[in-house]
Design an enzyme around this catalytic site. Structure first.
Site, PDB file in Angstrom:
ATOM      1  N   SER A 282      -4.997   0.527  18.588  1.00 44.14           N
ATOM      2  CA  SER A 282      -3.582   0.543  18.246  1.00 44.14           C
ATOM      3  C   SER A 282      -2.751   1.147  19.366  1.00 44.14           C
ATOM      4  CB  SER A 282      -3.370   1.339  16.954  1.00 44.14           C
ATOM      5  OG  SER A 282      -3.956   2.606  17.072  1.00 44.14           O
TER       6      SER A 282
ATOM      7  N   HIS B  46      -4.702  -6.726  17.194  1.00 40.74           N
ATOM      8  CA  HIS B  46      -4.363  -5.508  16.442  1.00 40.74           C
ATOM      9  C   HIS B  46      -3.995  -5.863  15.003  1.00 40.74           C
ATOM     10  CE1 HIS B  46      -1.553  -1.879  15.743  1.00 40.74           C
ATOM     11  NE2 HIS B  46      -2.789  -1.557  15.444  1.00 40.74           N
TER      12      HIS B  46
ATOM     13  N   GLU C 244      -1.209  -8.512  15.811  1.00 42.62           N
ATOM     14  CA  GLU C 244      -0.613  -8.563  17.148  1.00 42.62           C
ATOM     15  C   GLU C 244      -1.675  -9.047  18.122  1.00 42.62           C
ATOM     16  OE1 GLU C 244       2.788  -5.146  17.330  1.00 42.62           O
ATOM     17  OE2 GLU C 244       0.740  -4.409  17.256  1.00 42.62           O
TER      18      GLU C 244
ATOM     19  N   ASN D 288       3.936  -0.495  16.441  1.00 46.80           N
ATOM     20  CA  ASN D 288       3.876   0.971  16.550  1.00 46.80           C
ATOM     21  C   ASN D 288       4.958   1.523  17.473  1.00 46.80           C
ATOM     22  OD1 ASN D 288       1.873   1.491  14.695  1.00 46.80           O
ATOM     23  ND2 ASN D 288       0.211   1.311  16.172  1.00 46.80           N
TER      24      ASN D 288
HETATM   25  N1  3HC Z   1      -7.899  -8.508  -3.871  1.00 45.23           N
HETATM   26  C1  3HC Z   1      -6.896  -9.400  -3.726  1.00 45.23           C
HETATM   27  N2  3HC Z   1      -5.589  -9.096  -3.793  1.00 45.23           N
HETATM   28  C2  3HC Z   1      -5.287  -7.805  -4.029  1.00 45.23           C
HETATM   29  C3  3HC Z   1      -6.262  -6.817  -4.193  1.00 45.23           C
HETATM   30  C4  3HC Z   1      -7.609  -7.204  -4.121  1.00 45.23           C
HETATM   31  N3  3HC Z   1      -8.598  -6.342  -4.286  1.00 45.23           N
HETATM   32  N4  3HC Z   1      -5.649  -5.625  -4.421  1.00 45.23           N
HETATM   33  C5  3HC Z   1      -4.340  -5.861  -4.378  1.00 45.23           C
HETATM   34  N5  3HC Z   1      -4.120  -7.181  -4.167  1.00 45.23           N
HETATM   35  C6  3HC Z   1      -2.813  -7.860  -4.112  1.00 45.23           C
HETATM   36  C7  3HC Z   1      -2.061  -7.551  -5.387  1.00 45.23           C
HETATM   37  O1  3HC Z   1      -2.448  -8.452  -6.426  1.00 45.23           O
HETATM   38  C8  3HC Z   1      -0.644  -7.766  -4.939  1.00 45.23           C
HETATM   39  O2  3HC Z   1      -0.378  -9.149  -4.857  1.00 45.23           O
HETATM   40  P1  3HC Z   1       1.057  -9.757  -5.278  1.00 45.23           P
HETATM   41  O3  3HC Z   1       2.037  -9.168  -4.294  1.00 45.23           O
HETATM   42  O4  3HC Z   1       0.888 -11.220  -5.124  1.00 45.23           O
HETATM   43  O5  3HC Z   1       1.283  -9.270  -6.679  1.00 45.23           O
HETATM   44  C9  3HC Z   1      -0.672  -7.212  -3.515  1.00 45.23           C
HETATM   45  O6  3HC Z   1      -2.026  -7.322  -3.089  1.00 45.23           O
HETATM   46  C10 3HC Z   1      -0.230  -5.741  -3.458  1.00 45.23           C
HETATM   47  O7  3HC Z   1      -1.168  -4.953  -4.185  1.00 45.23           O
HETATM   48  P2  3HC Z   1      -0.785  -3.813  -5.235  1.00 45.23           P
HETATM   49  O8  3HC Z   1       0.246  -4.345  -6.192  1.00 45.23           O
HETATM   50  O9  3HC Z   1      -2.030  -3.301  -5.841  1.00 45.23           O
HETATM   51  O10 3HC Z   1      -0.252  -2.650  -4.371  1.00 45.23           O
HETATM   52  P3  3HC Z   1       1.208  -2.374  -3.851  1.00 45.23           P
HETATM   53  O11 3HC Z   1       2.192  -3.363  -4.309  1.00 45.23           O
HETATM   54  O12 3HC Z   1       1.405  -0.947  -4.126  1.00 45.23           O
HETATM   55  O13 3HC Z   1       1.028  -2.602  -2.257  1.00 45.23           O
HETATM   56  C11 3HC Z   1       0.411  -2.083  -0.060  1.00 45.23           C
HETATM   57  C12 3HC Z   1       0.088  -1.913  -1.533  1.00 45.23           C
HETATM   58  C13 3HC Z   1       0.170  -3.522   0.355  1.00 45.23           C
HETATM   59  C14 3HC Z   1      -0.527  -1.174   0.717  1.00 45.23           C
HETATM   60  C15 3HC Z   1       1.915  -1.717   0.170  1.00 45.23           C
HETATM   61  O14 3HC Z   1       2.182  -0.446  -0.351  1.00 45.23           O
HETATM   62  C16 3HC Z   1       2.311  -1.746   1.609  1.00 45.23           C
HETATM   63  O15 3HC Z   1       2.538  -2.803   2.185  1.00 45.23           O
HETATM   64  N6  3HC Z   1       2.398  -0.537   2.221  1.00 45.23           N
HETATM   65  C17 3HC Z   1       2.737  -0.402   3.634  1.00 45.23           C
HETATM   66  C18 3HC Z   1       1.464  -0.574   4.423  1.00 45.23           C
HETATM   67  C19 3HC Z   1       1.741  -0.544   5.890  1.00 45.23           C
HETATM   68  O16 3HC Z   1       2.841  -0.312   6.362  1.00 45.23           O
HETATM   69  N7  3HC Z   1       0.664  -0.768   6.631  1.00 45.23           N
HETATM   70  C20 3HC Z   1       0.729  -0.717   8.079  1.00 45.23           C
HETATM   71  C21 3HC Z   1       0.352   0.642   8.533  1.00 45.23           C
HETATM   72  S1  3HC Z   1       0.486   0.788  10.285  1.00 45.23           S
HETATM   73  C22 3HC Z   1      -0.953   0.175  10.849  1.00 45.23           C
HETATM   74  O17 3HC Z   1      -1.842  -0.217  10.141  1.00 45.23           O
HETATM   75  C23 3HC Z   1      -1.077   0.115  12.334  1.00 45.23           C
HETATM   76  C24 3HC Z   1      -1.992   1.166  12.861  1.00 45.23           C
HETATM   77  O18 3HC Z   1      -2.114   0.942  14.238  1.00 45.23           O
HETATM   78  C25 3HC Z   1      -1.486   2.558  12.620  1.00 45.23           C
END
Ligand code: 3HC
Length: 282
Positions: free
Chosen positions: A119, A140, A152, A190
């Site tokens: 990252s 990424h 990315e 990032n």
């Molecule tokens: N199998 C299939 N689908 C699933 C699942 C599973 N086991 N678990 C959840 N899902 C689906 C749900 O059914 C839902 O689908 P829908 O939108 O069609 O209804 C979707 O995934 C979202 O799941 P949840 O409803 O259980 O959970 P949330 O709505 O609370 O979302 C999240 C969770 C996706 C993590 C959301 O909170 C989010 O997008 N958070 C931000 C995450 C983020 O910013 N990540 C990037 C971090 S930075 C990074 O990674 C870079 C690194 O370099 C630091």
């Protein structure tokens, strides 16, 4: 050369997610961890995600079985020798990554492509430590890998056009939406996300509001899925601190300087969800 067999180095949070989406897309996928215990934990995470997915009606039983059928794990490098593309998702440490790529360089075919899921580290530097800098790029992914659509695709200075096109197409074949990012610290996401998260901590230190209110403000006022402190706990404070330091070292701009509270929380072991405590308790 068509990509048929994919190797993934590391079966942690990111590696297991990458291995899962690769196997789900139909690639024979071999994931390597250093110890059987880590491998079992990562494979368990994949199994749980798929089982939960079936229970939620988001994954079919057939897709779950196909994914698991395409997936295998190993603790040695030997099992990756037939891979056409290898994605590295191990610890963010140039020496460790260099050692892993050196072991693979000697094993896998000359045409195979190496990618890093780093990252923050320099793709051009990692590529320069291998015998195939032209067949090396950045891929990424975002956490949680199976749910986040973005990848990315990073071109190092020595990445060939062919490698870039193949890695871009590979990301698309996983059902992801790739974007092209420069080989600069933080790439695109990032570069914008980390200063925002650091600014949230600095603002909190300066008394802007409570952690809960700042989170609520950004979540409900801007439609972000998580407020900055929930996201910091989710990404990991140690990871954020590490990325911020690399970005600050290269750009020398205050926006990337980790605030004192972040450093202290990392020193205290409050690294977020994974440690049971960050800005919130879990
Ligand atoms: N199998 C299939 N689908 C699933 C699942 C599973 N086991 N678990 C959840 N899902 C689906 C749900 O059914 C839902 O689908 P829908 O939108 O069609 O209804 C979707 O995934 C979202 O799941 P949840 O409803 O259980 O959970 P949330 O709505 O609370 O979302 C999240 C969770 C996706 C993590 C959301 O909170 C989010 O997008 N958070 C931000 C995450 C983020 O910013 N990540 C990037 C971090 S930075 C990074 O990674 C870079 C690194 O370099 C630091």
């Amino acid at each position: 050369m068509a990509i048929k067999t994919v190797g993934v180095l590391g079966c942690g949070l990111m590696g297991s997610g990458i291995a899962q989406v690769s196997a789900a897309a139909g690639y024979k996928t071999i994931v390597r961890e250093v110890e059987q215990g880590f491998l079992d934990r990562g494979m368990g995470r994949i199994q749980k995600f798929l089982t939960d997915g079936v229970a939620k009606g988001k994954v079919t039983e057939e897709a779950k079985n196909t994914t698991l059928g395409n997936l295998s794990g190993t603790t040695g490098f030997e099992g990756l020798k037939d891979c056409d593309l290898i994605v590295e998702a191990i610890i963010e440490n140039v020496e460790e990554k260099t050692k892993a790529f050196a072991a693979l360089d000697a094993l896998v075919g000359a045409d195979a492509i190496f990618c890093s899921n780093t990252s923050s580290l320099c793709i051009t530097e990692l590529a320069s430590k291998t015998k195939r800098p032209d067949r090396f790029g950045g891929l990424h992914f975002f956490n949680p890998v199976p749910l986040m659509k973005l990848v990315e695709v990073i071109r190092g200075l020595s990445t060939s056009d062919d490698t870039y096109q193949k890695t871009f197409a590979f990301a698309q074949s996983l059902g992801k939406e790739p974007i092209t990012a420069p080989d600069k610290p933080g790439f695109i996401v990032n570069r914008l996300l980390v200063p925002y998260l650091l600014d949230a901590i600095r603002s909190y230190e300066h008394g802007l509001g409570t952690i809960e209110d700042i989170d609520k403000g950004m979540k409900l006022g801007c439609g972000y899925p998580m407020g900055p402190f929930t996201l910091l706990d989710f990404v990991g404070l140690d990871t954020t601190y590490y990325i911020a330091n690399i970005m600050f070292e290269e750009y020398r701009e205050p926006a990337y300087a980790p605030p004192p509270l972040l450093k202290r929380m990392v020193l205290a072991g409050r690294t977020g969800r994974k440690s049971g405590q960050g800005f919130y308790k879990y």
